[in-house]
Design an enzyme around this catalytic site. Structure first.
Site, PDB file in Angstrom:
ATOM      1  N   LYS A  11      23.284  23.095 -15.183  1.00 41.68           N
ATOM      2  CA  LYS A  11      23.328  21.849 -15.958  1.00 41.68           C
ATOM      3  C   LYS A  11      23.828  20.666 -15.104  1.00 41.68           C
ATOM      4  O   LYS A  11      24.382  20.867 -14.025  1.00 41.68           O
ATOM      5  CB  LYS A  11      24.232  22.065 -17.181  1.00 41.68           C
ATOM      6  CG  LYS A  11      23.707  23.123 -18.154  1.00 41.68           C
ATOM      7  CD  LYS A  11      24.597  23.200 -19.391  1.00 41.68           C
ATOM      8  CE  LYS A  11      24.080  24.225 -20.388  1.00 41.68           C
ATOM      9  NZ  LYS A  11      24.880  24.223 -21.639  1.00 41.68           N
ATOM     10  N   TYR A  51      16.047  22.962 -26.676  1.00 42.93           N
ATOM     11  CA  TYR A  51      17.159  23.165 -27.605  1.00 42.93           C
ATOM     12  C   TYR A  51      16.722  23.040 -29.064  1.00 42.93           C
ATOM     13  O   TYR A  51      17.552  22.712 -29.933  1.00 42.93           O
ATOM     14  CB  TYR A  51      18.281  22.175 -27.296  1.00 42.93           C
ATOM     15  CG  TYR A  51      19.142  22.580 -26.106  1.00 42.93           C
ATOM     16  CD1 TYR A  51      19.714  23.857 -26.034  1.00 42.93           C
ATOM     17  CD2 TYR A  51      19.406  21.692 -25.069  1.00 42.93           C
ATOM     18  CE1 TYR A  51      20.510  24.230 -24.967  1.00 42.93           C
ATOM     19  CE2 TYR A  51      20.211  22.058 -23.990  1.00 42.93           C
ATOM     20  CZ  TYR A  51      20.761  23.330 -23.941  1.00 42.93           C
ATOM     21  OH  TYR A  51      21.556  23.700 -22.884  1.00 42.93           O
ATOM     22  N   PHE A  59      26.049  18.433 -32.963  1.00 42.76           N
ATOM     23  CA  PHE A  59      26.196  18.111 -31.540  1.00 42.76           C
ATOM     24  C   PHE A  59      24.861  17.920 -30.825  1.00 42.76           C
ATOM     25  O   PHE A  59      24.823  17.711 -29.616  1.00 42.76           O
ATOM     26  CB  PHE A  59      27.018  19.190 -30.829  1.00 42.76           C
ATOM     27  CG  PHE A  59      26.437  20.584 -30.922  1.00 42.76           C
ATOM     28  CD1 PHE A  59      25.459  21.016 -30.030  1.00 42.76           C
ATOM     29  CD2 PHE A  59      26.883  21.469 -31.897  1.00 42.76           C
ATOM     30  CE1 PHE A  59      24.930  22.304 -30.105  1.00 42.76           C
ATOM     31  CE2 PHE A  59      26.360  22.753 -31.990  1.00 42.76           C
ATOM     32  CZ  PHE A  59      25.366  23.174 -31.096  1.00 42.76           C
ATOM     33  N   ARG A  87      24.099  37.080 -18.539  1.00 43.60           N
ATOM     34  CA  ARG A  87      24.992  36.635 -19.629  1.00 43.60           C
ATOM     35  C   ARG A  87      26.426  37.057 -19.347  1.00 43.60           C
ATOM     36  O   ARG A  87      27.367  36.304 -19.558  1.00 43.60           O
ATOM     37  CB  ARG A  87      24.563  37.236 -20.975  1.00 43.60           C
ATOM     38  CG  ARG A  87      23.225  36.811 -21.500  1.00 43.60           C
ATOM     39  CD  ARG A  87      23.120  35.381 -21.913  1.00 43.60           C
ATOM     40  NE  ARG A  87      24.112  34.948 -22.886  1.00 43.60           N
ATOM     41  CZ  ARG A  87      24.065  33.766 -23.491  1.00 43.60           C
ATOM     42  NH1 ARG A  87      23.068  32.930 -23.239  1.00 43.60           N
ATOM     43  NH2 ARG A  87      24.986  33.411 -24.333  1.00 43.60           N
ATOM     44  N   THR A  93      30.061  31.119 -24.248  1.00 39.03           N
ATOM     45  CA  THR A  93      29.593  29.726 -24.288  1.00 39.03           C
ATOM     46  C   THR A  93      30.754  28.735 -24.191  1.00 39.03           C
ATOM     47  O   THR A  93      30.687  27.751 -23.465  1.00 39.03           O
ATOM     48  CB  THR A  93      28.820  29.476 -25.605  1.00 39.03           C
ATOM     49  OG1 THR A  93      27.742  30.410 -25.672  1.00 39.03           O
ATOM     50  CG2 THR A  93      28.259  28.067 -25.648  1.00 39.03           C
ATOM     51  N   ASN A 114      29.465  23.043 -19.943  1.00 39.78           N
ATOM     52  CA  ASN A 114      29.723  24.449 -19.584  1.00 39.78           C
ATOM     53  C   ASN A 114      28.866  24.981 -18.435  1.00 39.78           C
ATOM     54  O   ASN A 114      28.597  26.173 -18.338  1.00 39.78           O
ATOM     55  CB  ASN A 114      29.663  25.341 -20.823  1.00 39.78           C
ATOM     56  CG  ASN A 114      28.292  25.382 -21.458  1.00 39.78           C
ATOM     57  OD1 ASN A 114      27.364  24.723 -20.974  1.00 39.78           O
ATOM     58  ND2 ASN A 114      28.129  26.163 -22.512  1.00 39.78           N
ATOM     59  N   HIS A 117      23.205  27.243 -18.388  1.00 36.87           N
ATOM     60  CA  HIS A 117      22.570  27.790 -19.593  1.00 36.87           C
ATOM     61  C   HIS A 117      21.857  29.082 -19.214  1.00 36.87           C
ATOM     62  O   HIS A 117      21.288  29.172 -18.129  1.00 36.87           O
ATOM     63  CB  HIS A 117      21.546  26.797 -20.156  1.00 36.87           C
ATOM     64  CG  HIS A 117      20.624  27.427 -21.159  1.00 36.87           C
ATOM     65  ND1 HIS A 117      20.938  27.540 -22.491  1.00 36.87           N
ATOM     66  CD2 HIS A 117      19.411  28.028 -21.013  1.00 36.87           C
ATOM     67  CE1 HIS A 117      19.958  28.161 -23.121  1.00 36.87           C
ATOM     68  NE2 HIS A 117      19.019  28.475 -22.250  1.00 36.87           N
ATOM     69  N   GLU A 130      11.518  30.138 -23.035  1.00 32.33           N
ATOM     70  CA  GLU A 130      12.177  29.163 -22.163  1.00 32.33           C
ATOM     71  C   GLU A 130      11.513  29.101 -20.789  1.00 32.33           C
ATOM     72  O   GLU A 130      11.380  28.020 -20.212  1.00 32.33           O
ATOM     73  CB  GLU A 130      13.675  29.477 -22.059  1.00 32.33           C
ATOM     74  CG  GLU A 130      14.359  29.263 -23.408  1.00 32.33           C
ATOM     75  CD  GLU A 130      15.852  29.578 -23.413  1.00 32.33           C
ATOM     76  OE1 GLU A 130      16.453  29.731 -22.331  1.00 32.33           O
ATOM     77  OE2 GLU A 130      16.413  29.674 -24.518  1.00 32.33           O
TER      78      GLU A 130
HETATM   79  P1  PCG Z   1      23.944  26.553 -24.089  1.00 29.76           P
HETATM   80  O1  PCG Z   1      23.223  25.660 -23.151  1.00 29.76           O
HETATM   81  O2  PCG Z   1      24.081  27.981 -23.723  1.00 29.76           O
HETATM   82  O3  PCG Z   1      23.251  26.445 -25.520  1.00 29.76           O
HETATM   83  C1  PCG Z   1      23.475  25.371 -26.397  1.00 29.76           C
HETATM   84  C2  PCG Z   1      24.587  24.480 -25.924  1.00 29.76           C
HETATM   85  O4  PCG Z   1      25.115  23.654 -26.917  1.00 29.76           O
HETATM   86  C3  PCG Z   1      25.737  25.342 -25.484  1.00 29.76           C
HETATM   87  O5  PCG Z   1      25.424  25.948 -24.276  1.00 29.76           O
HETATM   88  C4  PCG Z   1      26.877  24.329 -25.458  1.00 29.76           C
HETATM   89  O6  PCG Z   1      26.966  23.676 -24.206  1.00 29.76           O
HETATM   90  C5  PCG Z   1      26.434  23.351 -26.516  1.00 29.76           C
HETATM   91  N1  PCG Z   1      27.267  23.467 -27.684  1.00 29.76           N
HETATM   92  C6  PCG Z   1      27.374  24.521 -28.520  1.00 29.76           C
HETATM   93  N2  PCG Z   1      28.227  24.236 -29.498  1.00 29.76           N
HETATM   94  C7  PCG Z   1      28.656  22.972 -29.281  1.00 29.76           C
HETATM   95  C8  PCG Z   1      29.558  22.135 -29.967  1.00 29.76           C
HETATM   96  O7  PCG Z   1      30.150  22.495 -30.984  1.00 29.76           O
HETATM   97  N3  PCG Z   1      29.726  20.895 -29.434  1.00 29.76           N
HETATM   98  C9  PCG Z   1      29.082  20.480 -28.311  1.00 29.76           C
HETATM   99  N4  PCG Z   1      29.283  19.243 -27.832  1.00 29.76           N
HETATM  100  N5  PCG Z   1      28.231  21.265 -27.631  1.00 29.76           N
HETATM  101  C10 PCG Z   1      28.033  22.497 -28.121  1.00 29.76           C
END
Ligand code: PCG
Length: 153
Positions: A11, A51, A59, A87, A93, A114, A117, A130
């Site tokens: 990311k 997504y 979010f 994973r 996550t 984070n 992905h 994907e």
């Molecule tokens: P990813 O990329 O594995 O899949 C969806 C992404 O949404 C996840 O990682 C997080 O980075 C993001 N995400 C999930 N829950 C939340 C949330 O509650 N707030 C925010 N800002 N991002 C979220």
């Protein structure tokens, strides 16, 4: 399942922080086989498709803004149980829940930043879907992994 392909994407936060090589090294060191990689600024429509399952989440807008805010590195890695192996290496996550030693547990603090992905192994069609969003079939390279005999029984 056995020998499979999995989708992984570095990311914009990790790209900006110079963690691209480190993430790739971890996957290489594990023995996974890199079969596709590129650097792109993700178009907004592709981000929304990627997504799509989160469209109705509060979010979602922040997520799309973040993932299109700078270069990303979509990749396809192949190997035995590749989805679950990756994973496990990436960790939970939410970085707060991710074990030390995992990519998120070592490099991230915030759920919305984070680092990486990866396709969800509990979502049956996730990898295929994907990979198809981010790669053409001719961008996935077929070659022999020279150390396969030392990685696999
Ligand atoms: P990813 O990329 O594995 O899949 C969806 C992404 O949404 C996840 O990682 C997080 O980075 C993001 N995400 C999930 N829950 C939340 C949330 O509650 N707030 C925010 N800002 N991002 C979220």
């Amino acid at each position: 399942s056995d020998h499979e392909r999995t989708f992984v994407m570095i990311k914009p936060d990790a790209f900006a922080r110079g963690l691209v090589g480190n993430v790739i090294s971890r996957l290489e060191d594990r023995g996974l086989k890199l079969v596709g990689i590129k650097v792109i600024n993700m178009p907004e429509e592709r981000a929304e498709e990627h997504y799509a399952e989160h469209t109705d989440k509060p979010f979602f807008d922040d997520l799309i803004e973040f993932i299109t805010a700078g270069p990303v590195v979509p990749m396809v890695w192949e190997g035995q149980d590749a989805t679950r192996q990756v994973r496990q290496m990436i960790g939970e996550t939410d970085p707060l829940e991710a074990d030390s030693g995992t990519i998120r547990g070592d490099f991230a603090l915030d759920l919305g930043r984070n680092v990486v992905h990866a396709a969800d192994h509990e979502d049956e069609g996730a990898n295929e879907r994907e990979i198809a969003i981010h790669f053409d079939e001719d961008e996935l390279i077929d070659y022999d992994q020279h150390d396969a005999g030392w990685l696999y029984e």
